[in-house]
Design a protein around this motif. Structure first.
Motif, PDB file in Angstrom:
ATOM      1  N   PHE A 123      44.494  33.151  56.175  1.00  0.00           N
ATOM      2  CA  PHE A 123      43.629  32.979  57.538  1.00  0.00           C
ATOM      3  C   PHE A 123      43.707  31.642  58.225  1.00  0.00           C
ATOM      4  N   ILE A 177      35.105  35.514  56.561  1.00  0.00           N
ATOM      5  CA  ILE A 177      36.200  36.214  57.091  1.00  0.00           C
ATOM      6  C   ILE A 177      36.772  37.309  56.054  1.00  0.00           C
ATOM      7  N   GLN A 181      37.048  40.997  56.872  1.00  0.00           N
ATOM      8  CA  GLN A 181      38.664  41.542  57.178  1.00  0.00           C
ATOM      9  C   GLN A 181      38.813  42.761  56.012  1.00  0.00           C
ATOM     10  N   ILE A 203      41.684  37.328  63.618  1.00  0.00           N
ATOM     11  CA  ILE A 203      41.243  36.376  62.844  1.00  0.00           C
ATOM     12  C   ILE A 203      40.496  35.301  63.560  1.00  0.00           C
TER      13      ILE A 203
END
Length: 279
Positions: A123, A177, A181, A203
């Motif tokens: 990330f 995150i 995802q 992202i």
């Protein structure tokens, strides 16, 4: 000189009337307040604008080896050149303190693993690359080779300095995150090309979205007409975003607005279309 912190660190007032922190071997040795600083002895100059950060930094300057402070400055400069966002001055404090204890732990054979290593590498790729360069710099300067897990920790310090988030919030942002995802991966039942431009944009978007979720800050742009059009055209992706919204409402007590749903739909749709065309 305004203040002598130790043999190697002093503070002084420059010709413009600004206070600067100066480091250098023997810079403060046998010096007195009011003396003119010998420029040929100055190795590093720090000019921090935040008084609170300056105070904390000066405390560390008394506690840490001057080499660690100078190493920190070189790493911060490296990051400033490589990253496309401004770093908070607090990075000097957090990173110098972290580096000192990381180096000492390694000397004593105490290796610490970072539970976010996978997430950071995926990330925060730019920060992780800079952090790997920092490990090389640390090895060259100190003779201590830190493990890759420390690159993740250094990268997170950079991310935190860029986001200006409260202490500990970067970990929560990274976790969110990862969760978002995974929902997308499960929804489409396929792996995502993490090197694609679409993925990187996705992202980047959810980094800022995650910050808003944790800060309970809503995005309320007027998007009714456009969102209605997108719902008809990209039903599968909108349903995926609705699933993300339900997850966030349940776990983070945050209600996604239509604007948030629209922008996330666009990013996911763009990412998946680019991926399908590349297969």
């Amino acid at each position: 000189m305004k203040q002598i912190l130790n043999n190697n660190v002093v503070s002084a007032i420059d010709t413009a009337g600004n206070e600067r922190i100066l480091t250098g071997r023997g810079l403060g040795f046998e010096a007195r307040v009011g003396d003119i600083v010998s420029e040929d002895k100055v190795e590093k100059t720090f000019h921090l604008r935040d008084d609170k950060i300056t105070s904390r930094f000066m405390v560390l300057l008394n506690e840490l080896p001057v080499e660690t402070i100078q190493l920190t400055d070189d790493i911060v400069r490296l990051a400033q050149q490589a990253l496309d966002y401004k770093l908070s001055e607090g990075l000097y404090v957090s990173l110098s303190d972290h580096l000192h204890y990381a180096i000492e732990r390694q000397k004593q054979g105490q290796e610490i693993h970072n539970p976010l290593e996978w997430e950071v590498r995926h990330f925060y790729q730019e920060e992780y690359t800079v952090a790997l360069q920092a490990l090389a710099l640390i090895a060259a300067r100190t003779g201590v080779v830190l493990p890759n897990a420390e690159a993740c920790s250094i990268a997170l310090h950079m991310v935190n300095a860029g986001m200006k988030s409260p202490d500990g919030q970067v970990t929560e942002i990274t976790k969110l995150i990862y969760q978002i995802q995974n929902i997308v991966k499960y929804w489409y039942s396929m792996a995502i090309d993490e090197q694609s431009i679409g993925y990187q944009r996705f992202i980047t978007h959810i980094k800022f979205f995650a910050q808003r979720v944790l800060r309970k800050t809503e995005l309320n742009d007027d998007v009714d007409d456009l969102f209605n059009l997108v719902k008809k055209k990209h039903e599968k992706t909108v349903n995926c975003v609705n699933a993300i919204g339900d997850f966030i409402k349940k776990n983070y007590q945050y209600q996604m607005t239509d604007a948030e749903k629209l922008y996330l739909t666009v990013h996911i749709e763009n990412m998946m279309q680019r991926q399908q065309h590349s297969i």
